[in-house]
Design a protein around this motif. Structure first.
Motif, short mmCIF file in Angstrom:
data_model
loop_
_atom_site.label_atom_id
_atom_site.label_comp_id
_atom_site.label_asym_id
_atom_site.label_seq_id
_atom_site.Cartn_x
_atom_site.Cartn_y
_atom_site.Cartn_z
N ARG A 140 8.64 -2.96 6.36
CA ARG A 140 7.31 -3.55 6.42
C ARG A 140 6.83 -3.92 5.03
N ARG A 141 6.33 -5.14 4.94
CA ARG A 141 5.94 -5.65 3.64
C ARG A 141 4.84 -4.79 3.00
N ASP A 142 3.84 -4.41 3.82
CA ASP A 142 2.73 -3.63 3.26
C ASP A 142 3.22 -2.26 2.74
N HIS A 143 4.09 -1.63 3.51
CA HIS A 143 4.62 -0.33 3.06
C HIS A 143 5.40 -0.50 1.76
N GLU A 145 5.20 -2.81 -0.52
CA GLU A 145 4.37 -3.17 -1.68
C GLU A 145 3.57 -1.95 -2.17
N GLN A 146 3.06 -1.16 -1.22
CA GLN A 146 2.29 0.02 -1.63
C GLN A 146 3.17 1.03 -2.37
N SER B 296 -6.04 4.76 5.47
CA SER B 296 -6.61 3.48 5.05
C SER B 296 -6.83 3.44 3.54
N ALA B 299 -3.47 2.82 2.07
CA ALA B 299 -3.03 1.43 2.30
C ALA B 299 -3.74 0.47 1.36
N GLU B 300 -4.99 0.79 1.03
CA GLU B 300 -5.75 -0.10 0.14
C GLU B 300 -5.46 0.18 -1.33
#
Lengths: 432, 426
Positions: A140-143, A145-146, B296, B299-300
């Motif tokens: 997953r891209r969001d995972h 990147e974080q 959240s 995630a942010e």
């Protein structure tokens, strides 16, 4: 005199069996009801190469969600349900290797109201490692990147712990341009440059070809341990794990000196010494380091702290995997030259005067206690065994204790004579 | 005199006795363990700054200084004698207690004897005090460079107006310069009375031999009552002193630490423990890793793995902390306050409550595997006046209503302060 080690009881409480797991994955199992917990650790071996940042990222990425528990909260909630089962993914440098460890600690089944907690927890760990929450076959891209941002920050944050940072800078100086000088997380630039393709291919390779060992300590049957090995290793044939890692090549040169200044109240002095391979591999190396700077009875503590009040702490320890002896002290910058002088003087004395029997016995007793107390600490047992196997040193506890017991004053003197100062790092505090 | 078996919720083999001197002895008998871990604690920590009934002040950092100095007697460094017995020793000073520890395998009985002996045989000279001032000054300087330490005590200084919990446990270079041998002796006599102390052991030693050894040590110490002393010079207002502490240090990322001052102090024993557990469960439901808020905020990018929450409850003070590394402390604080506000409006998730209780139970059991954890918690229980492992039962008794009451009692704007440590500008 040191009392004879009760090797029979010690052997019983540290008696691992080594099982041939699926795909040839060695499973080191210590079955015991002594603890309320079960500790499992799968240690995979990789070179400390340009993919080390990707593997460091995987440790965090894989333990933040699974296919069936995709979010951080989902996975954590599942761990809470399993009575605070702790899942971990981490990397560390060990000599020329990067060790990637996936681990878990959970309650023994008998404390979990009839649940087969070990099976469920090892299934969860296996799912984390093998079945991340992919989207169209990609992380997953969001995972990604974080976790990449977190890794970059963590690498940059290494400089915030000044004691560790001074040690790191000394290691980088002494072992420059070799794997022994590298941090297992990679550089911030390497981490920032990671993309899905690089991380994905590193993940594939890690799980299909990296050699490793599985350690399990607790109230677990052989069959259960082998099932966990099957879940984690998936019966993939793997190369044999390392047995005796190489040490850095010897270099003879004038000590390298690096001083860096920061707005700190206290300065950190770190001295790095090289030892020849024969000395590093000798059981006397640890005895020597203990006499020299291993605790409040050591030469350095007595001289630098107690006699001259120059530091709150001054100690020495062996980094066996890189063949380095390290001396660290937190001091006033104005005392740096004096502290170095004292350290070098004490080392020179140890090289020409045999340690007294009392001093030798003190160090042996300290070593013996440290080794024997491992059997009361389930997670430390597996870690010790792995380190000894990788170093080619005795990995059965009674053998390791016997080797330490056999060290003589002449052995210690021989080690001291072989030690060479190679790098001096001063993090100079300039706060007024 | 004999050991009595202490019933406890975990069914662990716990033994207890009180010696004629008043010393409380607690033992976790573990015949299957190799090592013995012993902790000898006195109910005297950095917050005890009023010495004796006459109200004479105790200098800042004295409890910690005393801890250092007890390791040296007329025969030299006590650590050397432990080393000769193959044991290791150490000590630590906290807000409410000072604990001396030994870890031994062979000669564990002799080590126990030595532990009792050296802590109860002080030897102070001005010359040795002066030498120690240099060593402790280096220790203080080490803490001065630690961003987490600075954030914590910066926060305590904002939360508290008068209570000595606001002061650095080790004191300051200036405050320790005022300490002399006479002051050490005066405070030792006040606070190191056996009835103000507790010995806790975990290991395989024969309880009967421990009993005989402790009795032989304690009998000559008499049965005099302990000198009177007060713990706190009251008068602490319920609200924070300052809203914010800011500082720059040579670090890479800002540290943000928010504190909530406990206004509902007082009580004793398990009431204090229950308050601590209820607040911890509350904070874990709202901000633990399995909470929606954690996910959240993570995630942010407002928090990372360094984010954590905790609560400390003592009879005279208490506080919660929330914090970690954060690039935007202002935004994080606003979000944290939103989470509290939402919980007030909408209540707490019953499922999350069940999970967090499970987690606490697992964590408490896991801690019993560590002889060190067991010994420290036995001493805390003794000084607090709670039953060993009472947490296991108290956690089961907590209700959602109780947690909501805690939220109302504890979380108030005027009780909240923050500390921010920022990277020094180049």
């Amino acid at each position: 005199m040191v009392r004879p080690v009760p090797t029979s009881s010690l052997a019983a409480s540290s008696a691992f069996v080594v099982l041939d797991g699926p795909g040839g994955l060695p499973v080191h199992l210590l079955r015991t009801r002594k603890f309320k917990t079960v500790a499992l650790s799968w240690a995979l071996e990789c070179p400390l190469d340009e993919r080390r940042a990707a593997r460091a990222l995987l440790g965090d990425l894989l333990t933040r969600g699974t296919a069936s528990h995709p979010g951080l909260a989902d996975l954590s909630a599942r761990c809470d349900e399993l009575y605070a089962t702790d899942l971990g993914g981490s990397v560390g440098a060990h000599g020329p290797l990067q060790l990637v460890k996936f681990s878990m600690v959970t309650l023994a089944d008998r404390y979990a109201e009839g649940l087969d907690l070990f099976r469920q927890a090892s299934e969860l760990l296996s799912e984390a490692v093998h079945e991340p929450p992919l989207q169209e076959g990609r992380f997953r891209r969001d995972h990604l990147e974080q976790e990449r941002a977190n890794l970059v920050r963590a690498i940059e944050g290494l400089a915030d712990d000044k004691g560790h940072w001074a040690l790191r800078r000394m290691i980088e100086t002494l072992h420059a341009d070799t794997p022994y000088g590298l941090h297992s997380w990679g550089t911030a630039e390497e981490a920032a440059a990671l993309d899905e393709a690089a991380v994905h291919s590193t993940w594939d390779d890690l799980l299909t070809s990296a050699p490793g060992r599985l350690f399990v300590v607790g109230d677990v049957e052989e069959e259960q341990a082998l099932e966990a090995a099957e879940r984690l290793g998936r019966s993939v044939p793997r190369p044999e794990p390392a047995q005796r890692l190489p040490l850095p090549e010897q270099i003879a040169r004038a000590p390298l000196r690096v001083t860096e200044a920061e707005d700190l109240s206290q300065s950190k002095l770190v001295l790095g010494f090289r030892l020849p391979e024969s000395a590093v591999r000798s059981p006397a190396a640890t005895t020597f380091a203990t006499v020299f700077g291993g605790g409040s009875h050591s030469r350095l503590f007595k001289r630098v702290r107690e006699a001259e009040s120059l530091a709150y702490g001054c100690g020495a320890r062996m980094l066996h995997d890189s063949g380095t002896l390290v001396v660290q002290a937190g001091i006033d910058a104005s005392s740096a030259a004096r502290v170095e002088e004292l350290v070098v003087e004490e080392l020179a004395r140890l090289a020409i005067e045999p340690v007294s029997d009392d001093e030798l016995q003190l160090s042996k007793r300290a070593q013996s206690r440290r080794l024997r107390s491992l059997v009361d600490h389930p997670r430390a047992l597996g870690g010790f065994r792995l380190a000894q196997l990788l170093a080619g040193r005795p990995h059965e506890l009674p053998d390791a204790i016997a080797a330490a017991e056999a060290v003589t004053a002449a052995d210690v003197m021989e080690i001291a004579a072989a030690v060479r100062l190679d790098a001096v790092y001063l993090l100079e505090g300039t706060a007024t | 005199m004999s050991f009595e078996r202490l019933e406890n919720p975990l069914g662990e083999p716990l033994l207890a006795m009180t010696a004629s001197s008043g010393l409380r002895v607690l033992m976790h008998h573990r015949p299957d363990f190799v090592g013995t871990f012993a902790a000898f604690g006195t109910n005297f920590g950095s917050v005890d700054r009023v010495g004796g009934a006459d109200g004479q002040p105790v200098p800042e950092g004295l409890a910690h200084f005393l801890e250092h100095k007890l390791f040296e007697d007329q025969d030299g460094d006590v650590s050397d004698r432990f080393a000769e017995l193959g044991a290791s020793t150490n000590a630590m000073t906290g807000f409410v207690g000072t604990t001396y520890i030994v870890s031994a395998i062979d000669e564990a009985e002799r080590c126990l004897d030595l532990l009792l002996d050296f802590v109860q045989t002080p030897w102070f000279t001005d010359e040795l005090v002066e030498k120690e001032q240099g060593i402790i000054a280096q220790e203080i300087r080490m803490y001065d460079d630690d961003p987490d330490w600075r954030a914590f005590f910066g926060l305590m200084g904002c939360l508290y107006e008068r209570h000595p919990v606001r002061d650095n446990i080790a004191g300051t270079v200036e405050s320790i310069a005022e300490i002399d041998a006479a002051t050490l002796q005066r405070c030792y006599d006040l606070f190191y009375h056996p009835s103000n102390m507790c010995l806790a052991l975990s290991g395989p030693l024969d309880p009967e031999r421990v009993l005989a050894l402790v009795e032989a040590d304690q009998a000559p110490r008499g049965t005099d009552a302990a000198p009177r002393h007060r713990r706190v010079d009251g008068g602490e207002p319920p609200q924070r002193r300052l809203e914010r502490f800011d500082m720059e240090l040579p670090i890479s990322r800002p540290r943000w630490l928010m504190g909530i001052k406990e206004r509902d102090t007082g009580g004793a024993g398990e009431a204090v423990l229950r308050r601590e557990l209820a607040t911890r469960v509350l904070l874990d439901i709202l901000f633990g890793r399995s909470s929606a808020a954690f996910e959240s905020l993570y995630a942010e990018g407002l928090i990372d793995e360094t984010f954590g929450v905790s609560h400390t409850a003592e009879a005279s003070f208490g506080f919660s902390t929330l914090g970690g590394d954060c690039d935007d402390p202002g935004a994080l604080q606003a979000r944290v306050m939103d989470v509290f506000e939402r919980a007030r409006r909408e209540g707490l998730d019953a499922q999350a409550f069940g999970r967090v209780r499970n987690k606490l139970y697992g964590g408490l059991l896991r801690a019993v595997d560590s002889p060190e954890n067991v010994a420290y918690s036995l001493i805390s229980d003794c000084f607090r006046g709670s039953r060993p492992f009472a947490s296991v039962e108290l956690v089961e008794q907590l209700t959602l209503d109780e947690l909501m009451r805690r939220l109302e009692e504890h979380v108030h704007d005027e009780a909240i302060a923050t500390a921010v440590i920022r990277p020094a500008s180049a």
